[in-house]
Write an enzyme that holds these catalytic residues in place. Structure first.
Site, PDB file in Angstrom:
ATOM      1  N   ASP A 381      14.608  -4.826  22.180  1.00 58.68           N
ATOM      2  CA  ASP A 381      15.317  -5.401  23.104  1.00 58.68           C
ATOM      3  C   ASP A 381      16.702  -5.744  22.574  1.00 58.68           C
ATOM      4  O   ASP A 381      17.264  -5.628  21.431  1.00 58.68           O
ATOM      5  CB  ASP A 381      14.567  -6.777  23.656  1.00 58.68           C
ATOM      6  CG  ASP A 381      15.155  -7.285  24.728  1.00 58.68           C
ATOM      7  OD1 ASP A 381      15.950  -6.678  25.429  1.00 58.68           O
ATOM      8  OD2 ASP A 381      14.503  -8.362  25.281  1.00 58.68           O
ATOM      9  N   ASN A 713       0.054  23.633 -16.661  1.00 61.54           N
ATOM     10  CA  ASN A 713      -0.944  23.382 -18.046  1.00 61.54           C
ATOM     11  C   ASN A 713      -2.448  23.860 -17.634  1.00 61.54           C
ATOM     12  O   ASN A 713      -3.039  24.174 -18.481  1.00 61.54           O
ATOM     13  CB  ASN A 713      -0.399  22.211 -18.583  1.00 61.54           C
ATOM     14  CG  ASN A 713       0.848  22.103 -19.144  1.00 61.54           C
ATOM     15  OD1 ASN A 713       1.389  22.886 -19.425  1.00 61.54           O
ATOM     16  ND2 ASN A 713       1.211  20.781 -19.390  1.00 61.54           N
ATOM     17  N   ASP A 742      -0.631   9.970 -17.970  1.00 63.89           N
ATOM     18  CA  ASP A 742      -0.579   9.092 -17.128  1.00 63.89           C
ATOM     19  C   ASP A 742       0.189   7.866 -17.504  1.00 63.89           C
ATOM     20  O   ASP A 742       0.700   7.369 -16.493  1.00 63.89           O
ATOM     21  CB  ASP A 742      -2.177   8.828 -16.590  1.00 63.89           C
ATOM     22  CG  ASP A 742      -2.785  10.048 -15.673  1.00 63.89           C
ATOM     23  OD1 ASP A 742      -1.851  10.806 -15.457  1.00 63.89           O
ATOM     24  OD2 ASP A 742      -4.111  10.045 -15.613  1.00 63.89           O
TER      25      ASP A 742
END
Length: 931
Positions: A381, A713, A742
């Site tokens: 709006d 890999n 990781d």
């Protein structure tokens, strides 16, 4: 030979399984069963306690009010604080479900439901039973480390996100110790005296004690499309259903107009909505990012299954030991699986939510951050976003355009006696001038609703009883058949000539930017007892009340910034097209097309989908038409955001991909929204869009790393099984490689992103990921095979030396290539976060020196010759250089594609040229094209 016979042959002769392993498995199993039984018992006990507080009868509202008063033992002053605390302990929080019912230990154990984790634990058990104690210990340790890392990171992220959600939790006003108290809805208890007003969500089930024109929308429970009136008192004898409960209100429904006081009778699961909460609660539809991650998971799963089956088949044909082959295949599957992706997503989203909180945007649903970053169309709006939301009454004129105190008086009377949904226009009228209304008395009213767009009050003074109507200018004029003239006590008929003059006056005022309300009235008999919809006819037109809401100076710059970032803003408003165009002209916003609510109502969905692409102003639209506009934009493939703060905005907030509201919004809007803006400013929203894109970019880094060098890999390992007489890497070495890799990627959520990554909306494109994998992955495999040559031919390596050398090379290339893949540009100019740099270099160094440490022999490592490290340094440098070259070529290739976003980018470019005052002939010609 059967698998069973093969397994027997693998067990060493005379093997005696260590007794402690039997104890270990027995204790582990018993502990898990005990925890599960305890958990189920606690849940059963909790549900029993919940059921205990529910009376047998369902229609409690049929009981006489006196009975309820006696049961609840409270007075008009409400509960005391001590009573409220006691009842909260007795009845529990006012929630459908207790989100904290699962203990930390059970949350931790739930991480072991991951199929790969179960597979690894099975592999470790087989290792133990066949005497491979070292393998058993290493695999179990790796699993515990991975699961613990995932649990800790997600738990911390979840706590942070929950604290933010609590900061914008729904609140209710109750009477405690004789005073109004603003409290969390969760803390409302049976016996509380709650105060309701327009825009509130009902905090619990209860009886209406007082009501002033209270209209409630309860379609959620009854399916009734229109608001129903609620009033205190006993019900008729034939009232049996919830729809007949005119003296009661129910949790989750919303107040459309009026005010009331209610006595809380039921809370939490004991409410009408709580009893069916499980059936009506629906998981929100998956976002584009969630769909993309699901497809990504399927892609990885297919690749994993293919490579694992390939390895098992090759090893079976080469008659390699089945146990080693099985463990190798399991480790290969783990290496291919991006098991940290859920953790990376959770932590990155939570970090993004915390960043957005510092920029005064509270995230209620974490996944919506991704949608905000992908958003390419924002519907809003104009009030409060393009204007200051400081509305002032500037004009009150009659039908001839002359200033009129009579118009002001009628408008004031209507706003003063109105008890329903008050708007900022009512506040502006009441603030404009103080008028004595003590001689007037209110009889009744017809509350405002968004379909009629008007409100009527029935008032009297002495022998005069008037119905005063105020509302949208066009609708009010259409209801009149006479009009007032100054100095003329008779009301001339509203003929075509007079109507033309009034409409001309309306258009002239709207072109000047005035927001208009029509004011009309009619005389009714003294014995006219109630105001009804049918009374709003044959009115006398008094005049217009004109309001101004000054445009926001910052709005133009904010819209330009959004356009620069690829977000098109479309204004969806109930105001007239003339007023909205005036605001746009003041802010130098180009109008690419206008659609009115009347035109939308005459279109089917197919036609609307065509028109919404061009138009950027949608004026005089009602809530259902707003919803159609959003759905049409979504059908065109846009990711749509909607910013709204009113009751009428709730459907659109639900339909949009990301619902945005403000802290000052009504409860219904805040409940429907995904995010809450503490400042109603498009600059704040633009900051949120950029934060969403940063979050997406960091998640994409992990995905792209896992599908490029890591995949290369793992592919090399599978390929090596074809010609090597031994396993190219031991299963425990693969697992160690995976967990070290990781660990190096855990700081990715902290990383900065390039300007290119936040310049335009991004979506998770599987073809992009696949193509990147096919370009970068083979480079990694080529260098792996080059390592095989060096180890076998140059260094004449045996099995242990080969496995050690390849482990070091594989880990080094996987970890260091992070600095190449994390940016589209020059890795020396785009600096990684210091924590990511430190972690990655530490992991690479750890892998290089581990063969020389006491831990080396446990993983099957042997010391490497110095020549190897010289060759490794050359190979790593060459690998990184080639990957950088390939990466730049890939992005040049991808950057050349376009298509669906071309038209939208043209709109944004046209907007930027207009703001800069550099419009081209093409722009002017295009805007002159009829819609």
């Amino acid at each position: 030979m059967t698998l069973a016979n093969a397994a027997v042959e693998q067990i060493p002769a005379g093997l005696v399984v260590p007794r402690f392993l039997y104890y270990f498995f027995a204790v582990y199993f018993v502990a898990f069963v005990a925890l599960w039984v305890t958990h189920r018992f606690l849940l059963w006990k909790k549900s029993s306690a919940t059921l205990k507080i529910q009376p047998d009868e369902a229609a409690w509202w049929l009981k006489p009010l006196a009975n309820h008063e006696a049961e609840l033992a409270t007075d008009v002053a409400g509960l005391t604080s001590a009573e409220a605390r006691s009842r909260l302990a007795e009845f529990g929080p006012n929630l459908f479900h207790d989100r904290q019912q699962q203990s930390l230990i059970l949350q931790f154990l739930s991480r072991f439901k991951n199929p790969l984790v179960i597979l690894l634990l099975v592999a470790s058990a087989i290792s133990a039973l066949t005497g491979e104690i070292t393998n058993f210990l290493i695999i179990t340790t790796m699993v515990l480390l991975s699961v613990t890392l995932d649990f800790v990171q997600e738990y911390r992220a979840g706590k942070a996100a929950e604290s933010l959600r609590q900061s914008v939790s729904l609140r209710a006003t109750v009477i405690r110790d004789g005073k109004p108290l603003d409290t969390l809805v969760a803390d409302v208890v049976p016996g509380d005296l709650a105060v309701l007003s327009a825009g509130d969500m009902i905090p619990a089930d209860g009886l209406v004690l007082e009501a002033r024109d209270l209209f409630v929308k309860q379609a959620l429970l009854t399916g009734e499309p229109y608001p129903v009136e609620k009033r205190p008192g006993a019900l008729s004898a034939n009232a049996i259903d919830l729809q007949d409960a005119a003296n009661a209100v129910f949790m989750g429904t919303s107040v459309i107009s009026g005010s009331a006081r209610m006595r809380v009778v039921k809370t939490g699961a004991g409410t009408a909505i709580g009893a069916i909460a499980d059936s009506i609660s629906r998981r929100p539809p998956p976002s584009a990012f969630e769909i993309g991650t699901h497809r990504f998971g399927l892609l990885i799963m297919r690749l994993t299954v293919l490579l694992v089956l390939f390895v098992l088949l090759v090893n079976a044909l080469l008659h390699k030991p089945w146990l080693e082959s099985f463990l190798f295949a399991v480790a290969l599957a783990v290496g291919l699986t991006p098991e940290l992706l859920p953790m990376v997503v959770s932590v990155t989203l939570s970090r993004g939510a915390l960043h957005m909180a510092r920029k005064r945007v509270i995230v209620k649903r974490l996944a919506s951050i991704q949608n905000l970053g992908s958003m390419d169309v924002l519907c809003t709006d104009k009030t409060g976003t393009l204007t200051e939301a400081k509305i002032k009454l500037e004009q009150h004129v009659d039908a001839e355009g002359k200033p009129s105190d009579r118009v002001l008086e009628l408008a004031y009377l209507n706003s003063f006696f109105e008890t329903g949904l008050k708007s900022p226009l009512d506040d502006a009228i009441l603030d404009h001038q103080n008028i004595d209304v003590s001689a007037w008395k209110k009889i009744d009213e017809v509350p405002f609703d968004f379909e009629r767009r008007r409100v009527s009050v029935l008032i009297e003074k002495g022998d005069d009883r008037l119905l005063v109507v105020k509302g949208a200018s066009e609708e009010i004029v259409a209801l009149c058949n006479r009009y007032e003239e100054q100095g003329n006590k008779s009301q001339p008929p509203l003929d075509a000539a007079a109507l033309g003059r009034i409409q001309g006056q309306r258009v002239a005022l709207e072109k000047e930017g005035f927001r208009l309300l029509g004011i009309a009235w009619r005389q009714v008999p003294k014995d006219h007892p109630h105001a009804v919809l049918g009374d709003e006819a044959e009115l006398v037109f008094a005049g217009f009340a004109g309001f101004l809401d000054p445009p926001k100076e910052s709005a133009g710059a904010a819209l330009a910034a959004l356009a620069e970032s690829g977000v098109t803003v479309k204004i969806v408003t109930g105001d007239s097209e003339l007023v909205t165009q005036h605001v746009c002209a003041t802010l130098n916003i180009p109008v690419t097309g206008v659609l009115t609510g009347k035109e939308i109502g005459e279109m089917d969905d197919s036609a609307l989908r065509v028109r919404v692409e061009q138009a950027n102003l949608f004026c005089r639209v009602n809530p259902s038409q707003k919803d159609r506009v959003i759905l049409a934009l979504k059908a065109r493939g846009h990711v749509v955001g909607y910013l709204g703060d009113g009751i009428n905005d709730a459907p659109s907030l639900h339909s949009a991909d990301v619902g945005l509201s403000v802290d000052s919004a009504v409860d219904v809007a805040k409940e429907a929204a995904d995010m809450i803006l503490l400042d109603q400013d498009l600059h704040v929203l633009h900051d949120g869009v950029l934060e969403g894109r940063r979050t997406f970019a960091n998640i994409m880094k992990y995905i792209m790393m896992g599908t490029s060098s890591n995949f290369g890999n793992m592919f090399s390992m599978a390929g090596a099984a074809l010609f090597l007489p031994f396993l190219p890497m031991l299963p425990t070495q693969i697992l160690l490689n995976n967990i070290l890799y990781d660990t190096s990627e855990v700081p990715i959520p902290l990383d900065e992103v390039d300007p290119e990554d936040v310049r335009s909306p991004q979506v998770l494109d599987m073809s992009f990921i696949r193509n990147f994998m096919l370009v970068i992955g083979p480079i990694s495999s080529v260098f792996d095979f080059l390592t095989f040559y060096v180890m076998l031919v140059v260094l004449k390596a045996d099995e242990a030396l080969f496995q050690t050398g390849w482990f070091v090379e594989s880990l080094s290339t996987q970890v260091l290539v992070i600095f190449i893949i994390r940016t589209r540009g020059n890795p020396f100019k785009s600096r990684a976060h210091p924590v990511l740099v430190t972690t990655s270099l530490a992991i690479a160094t750890m892998g290089a020196v581990m063969p020389f440490t006491p831990l080396g022999p446990y993983f099957g490592f042997v010391p490497l010759p110095s020549r190897f490290y010289v060759i490794l340094a050359v190979m790593v440098i060459a690998y990184l250089v080639i990957v950088e070259v390939a990466k730049k070529g890939f992005y040049r290739w991808v950057g050349g594609t376009g298509g669906s976003k071309t038209r939208r980018i043209d709109f944004n470019a046209r907007f930027r040229r207009t703001v800069a005052g550099k419009r081209t002939r093409e722009d002017l010609n295009w805007e002159g094209t009829p819609d």
